[in-house]
Design a protein around this motif. Structure first.
Motif, PDB file in Angstrom:
ATOM      1  N   PHE A 141     -12.273   7.353  46.843  1.00 20.16           N
ATOM      2  CA  PHE A 141     -11.486   6.494  45.764  1.00 20.16           C
ATOM      3  C   PHE A 141     -11.758   7.254  44.649  1.00 20.16           C
ATOM      4  O   PHE A 141     -11.219   6.678  43.333  1.00 20.16           O
ATOM      5  CB  PHE A 141     -11.627   4.986  45.675  1.00 20.16           C
ATOM      6  N   ASN A 142     -12.704   8.260  44.389  1.00 17.53           N
ATOM      7  CA  ASN A 142     -12.879   8.879  43.195  1.00 17.53           C
ATOM      8  C   ASN A 142     -13.340   8.052  42.098  1.00 17.53           C
ATOM      9  O   ASN A 142     -12.623   7.952  40.892  1.00 17.53           O
ATOM     10  CB  ASN A 142     -11.605   9.467  42.613  1.00 17.53           C
ATOM     11  N   PRO A 156     -16.127   7.066  38.956  1.00 15.17           N
ATOM     12  CA  PRO A 156     -17.071   7.874  37.864  1.00 15.17           C
ATOM     13  C   PRO A 156     -18.438   8.226  38.702  1.00 15.17           C
ATOM     14  O   PRO A 156     -19.026   7.310  39.274  1.00 15.17           O
ATOM     15  CB  PRO A 156     -17.083   6.915  36.826  1.00 15.17           C
ATOM     16  N   MET A 169     -13.829  -4.131  39.927  1.00 10.42           N
ATOM     17  CA  MET A 169     -13.173  -3.493  41.131  1.00 10.42           C
ATOM     18  C   MET A 169     -13.747  -2.347  41.868  1.00 10.42           C
ATOM     19  O   MET A 169     -13.803  -1.893  42.986  1.00 10.42           O
ATOM     20  CB  MET A 169     -11.810  -3.676  41.362  1.00 10.42           C
ATOM     21  N   ILE A 192     -15.995  -2.671  51.971  1.00 13.86           N
ATOM     22  CA  ILE A 192     -15.430  -1.985  53.115  1.00 13.86           C
ATOM     23  C   ILE A 192     -16.348  -1.574  54.333  1.00 13.86           C
ATOM     24  O   ILE A 192     -15.923  -2.125  55.534  1.00 13.86           O
ATOM     25  CB  ILE A 192     -14.611  -0.618  52.467  1.00 13.86           C
ATOM     26  N   GLY A 194      -4.173   2.136  41.816  1.00 12.36           N
ATOM     27  CA  GLY A 194      -4.827   1.195  42.192  1.00 12.36           C
ATOM     28  C   GLY A 194      -5.528  -0.036  41.702  1.00 12.36           C
ATOM     29  O   GLY A 194      -6.546  -0.625  41.952  1.00 12.36           O
ATOM     30  N   ALA A 195      -4.873  -0.528  40.525  1.00  7.44           N
ATOM     31  CA  ALA A 195      -5.228  -1.508  39.754  1.00  7.44           C
ATOM     32  C   ALA A 195      -4.405  -2.605  40.277  1.00  7.44           C
ATOM     33  O   ALA A 195      -3.281  -2.543  40.681  1.00  7.44           O
ATOM     34  CB  ALA A 195      -5.218  -1.413  38.170  1.00  7.44           C
ATOM     35  N   VAL A 253      -5.180   6.277  45.285  1.00  2.00           N
ATOM     36  CA  VAL A 253      -6.322   5.610  44.602  1.00  2.00           C
ATOM     37  C   VAL A 253      -7.142   6.483  43.937  1.00  2.00           C
ATOM     38  O   VAL A 253      -7.518   7.723  44.429  1.00  2.00           O
ATOM     39  CB  VAL A 253      -7.148   4.929  45.811  1.00  2.00           C
ATOM     40  N   ASN A 254      -7.442   5.994  42.638  1.00  2.00           N
ATOM     41  CA  ASN A 254      -8.195   6.738  41.743  1.00  2.00           C
ATOM     42  C   ASN A 254      -8.803   6.009  40.665  1.00  2.00           C
ATOM     43  O   ASN A 254      -8.432   5.708  39.797  1.00  2.00           O
ATOM     44  CB  ASN A 254      -7.412   8.133  40.816  1.00  2.00           C
ATOM     45  N   PHE A 255     -10.047   5.572  41.032  1.00  2.33           N
ATOM     46  CA  PHE A 255     -10.756   4.675  40.130  1.00  2.33           C
ATOM     47  C   PHE A 255     -11.381   5.311  38.928  1.00  2.33           C
ATOM     48  O   PHE A 255     -11.740   4.689  37.969  1.00  2.33           O
ATOM     49  CB  PHE A 255     -11.818   4.087  40.970  1.00  2.33           C
ATOM     50  N   LYS A 256     -11.315   6.781  38.750  1.00  7.64           N
ATOM     51  CA  LYS A 256     -11.907   7.249  37.518  1.00  7.64           C
ATOM     52  C   LYS A 256     -10.759   7.086  36.498  1.00  7.64           C
ATOM     53  O   LYS A 256     -11.062   6.704  35.250  1.00  7.64           O
ATOM     54  CB  LYS A 256     -11.756   8.936  37.742  1.00  7.64           C
ATOM     55  N   VAL A 261      -8.594   4.267  36.492  1.00 11.27           N
ATOM     56  CA  VAL A 261      -8.757   3.030  36.096  1.00 11.27           C
ATOM     57  C   VAL A 261      -9.704   2.432  35.105  1.00 11.27           C
ATOM     58  O   VAL A 261      -9.547   1.905  34.203  1.00 11.27           O
ATOM     59  CB  VAL A 261      -9.084   2.023  37.404  1.00 11.27           C
ATOM     60  N   HIS A 279     -11.288  15.849  40.729  1.00 15.92           N
ATOM     61  CA  HIS A 279     -11.699  14.966  41.864  1.00 15.92           C
ATOM     62  C   HIS A 279     -13.087  15.599  42.127  1.00 15.92           C
ATOM     63  O   HIS A 279     -13.570  16.627  41.627  1.00 15.92           O
ATOM     64  CB  HIS A 279     -10.775  14.999  42.979  1.00 15.92           C
ATOM     65  N   GLY A 312      -8.266  -0.411  52.431  1.00 19.51           N
ATOM     66  CA  GLY A 312      -8.781  -1.454  51.659  1.00 19.51           C
ATOM     67  C   GLY A 312      -8.232  -1.846  50.348  1.00 19.51           C
ATOM     68  O   GLY A 312      -8.221  -3.039  50.078  1.00 19.51           O
ATOM     69  N   VAL A 313      -7.817  -0.817  49.657  1.00 19.87           N
ATOM     70  CA  VAL A 313      -7.489  -1.251  48.476  1.00 19.87           C
ATOM     71  C   VAL A 313      -6.151  -1.982  48.338  1.00 19.87           C
ATOM     72  O   VAL A 313      -5.943  -3.040  47.587  1.00 19.87           O
ATOM     73  CB  VAL A 313      -7.462   0.154  47.563  1.00 19.87           C
TER      74      VAL A 313
END
Lengths: 165, 256
Positions: free
Chosen positions: A24-25, A27, A82, A90, B28-29, B82-85, B87, B119, B211-212
């Motif tokens: 999910f990349n 930080p 989140m 998961i 993915g928010a 999905v890329n939480f960086k 978000v 990434h 999951g997301v």
């Protein structure tokens, strides 16, 4: 339960969480904490199972725990909760239940001997229901702590009401 | 406190807000986060904003405080990945905007920086996700041999998925390809190598689970964004169905 085996499980839970975090990349600074949160959440579930609570409630307990810690983690590391909660939850996904349900469905759609039919049917339904309820309880468990600790938004609603008056 | 903007400034602000919203949506928010972030930023500019959030498009109307100027626009969201960086970067940025009074140009620069953030290296992703797959296998009760089969199947399956995403196939088709590849490798081992248990097969496709989308759909539903919740959950179900289809086909081929 063997203590060593218990902590070994924790390592696997953590590793699985890290794997998904990288997918999910997230930080880089959050990775260490995701490992710990994933491990603790998974161990909570294992402990509940060991005490004799059923698997759905144990998963719920684990995910509520994860949701709660990730709110605190979010405050200290300045990332949305989140980011911590989703990768850590998961590893508790009921993969084997879902797989067995599918296996059962395949058997049912093919030829099943007359005397075996009821048993296959009841196994399939029980596995499927378990998988569904565990998934639901995981999602609910992560969401509940967010809903309870929403001070900011409550503050904002109060201000808006005052403005309108 | 009132701020007077001319038409162009309102337009720029509206477009930037839309860009932020659509970036959040595609990385993915959940809907609540998108709404609070956009409202927080517009408050920092003393503007009020109305926002319509859907899965594939966002609609916005921005008013300045006197309601003399307003701007409405619509933007499609880019395909979801999905890329939480992004978000967490946008969440951090939104607080900085409030505290340090950023202007629109600074926001746009920061957004471009966030988009260009790299990434993880591909090999790291492949290895760590495969390690996660074998961890799953261990958790469900597999042995070292099962774990290595799960590792191999996940590694090659994820590679296939990345390649098919690069070829711009339909996203569900990408999931199907990956699930089929993984399960064909795992089921070959389960069928022909005597000591491998079925855990290797059942955990080799778990890296694909949506999951997301599922967790976001649930938090949207609880939050009252029923439409978004339903759309997201159906998206998740289709992904789950594609995984099942790939697994099913492989199992039929090997007659397990």
């Amino acid at each position: 339960m063997d203590l060593l085996l218990f902590f070994e499980k924790g390592i696997w839970f953590g590793l699985a969480a890290i794997g998904f975090a990288i997918l999910f990349n997230v930080p880089v600074r959050t990775l260490k904490l995701i490992f710990i949160i994933g491990a603790i959440g998974g161990l909570t579930k294992t402990l509940c199972l060991f005490i004799g609570i059923n698997v759905i409630l144990s998963s719920f307990a684990g995910s509520v725990f994860i949701g709660t810690i990730s709110i605190f983690a979010a405050h200290t590391l300045h990332a949305p909760p989140m980011v911590f909660a989703i990768p850590s939850v998961i590893p508790m996904v009921p993969g084997v239940f879902a797989y067995r349900m599918m296996l059962g469905l395949m058997q049912l759609s093919g030829k099943v001997p007359e005397n075996m039919f009821n048993q296959v049917l009841s196994n399939t339904i029980s596995n499927g229901l378990n998988a569904t309820f565990i998934l639901l309880s995981l999602a609910l468990g992560v969401a509940v702590p967010f809903l309870i600790t929403r001070k900011e938004t409550i503050k904002r609603i109060n201000q808006n009401n005052k403005k309108n008056v | 406190m009132s701020a007077v903007y001319n038409n162009n400034q309102i337009k720029e602000l509206g477009n930037t807000l839309l860009k932020i919203g659509s970036l959040l949506m595609s990385s993915g928010a959940n809907s609540r986060r998108i709404r609070t972030t956009v409202e927080r930023i517009s408050e920092a500019f003393n503007c009020s904003v109305e926002l319509l959030i859907t899965h594939r498009a966002l609609m916005i109307s921005v008013y300045d405080s006197d309601e003399n100027q307003f701007h409405s626009n619509l933007k499609r969201t880019s395909p979801h990945g999905v890329n939480f960086k992004i978000v967490s970067g946008i969440s951090k940025m939104s607080w900085k905007i409030v505290e340090e009074r950023w202007n629109i140009e600074q926001i746009n620069n920061e957004l471009n920086r966030l988009i260009s953030l790299p990434h993880y290296p591909r090999f790291v992703i492949l290895t760590m996700v495969s390690l996660a797959g074998s961890s799953f296998c261990r958790l469900f009760g597999g042995t070292i041999m099962d774990m290595s089969v799960a590792f191999l199947a996940t590694f090659i399956g994820l590679f296939i998925r990345q390649e098919s995403i690069k070829q711009k196939f339909n996203p569900y088709l990408c999931v199907f390809f990956a699930s089929f590849t993984s399960s064909i490798i795992a089921s070959a081992f389960v069928k022909y190598a005597g000591s491998i248990q079925e855990y290797a097969l059942s955990t080799s496709v778990l890296y694909l689970i949506p999951g997301v989308p599922l967790i976001n759909s649930f938090s949207d539903l609880i939050d009252g964004n029923i439409m978004n919740g339903i759309v997201r959950s159906i998206n998740g179900l289709i992904i789950a169905f594609s995984i099942a289809l790939g697994l099913l086909l492989a199992m039929q081929i090997f007659q397990i």
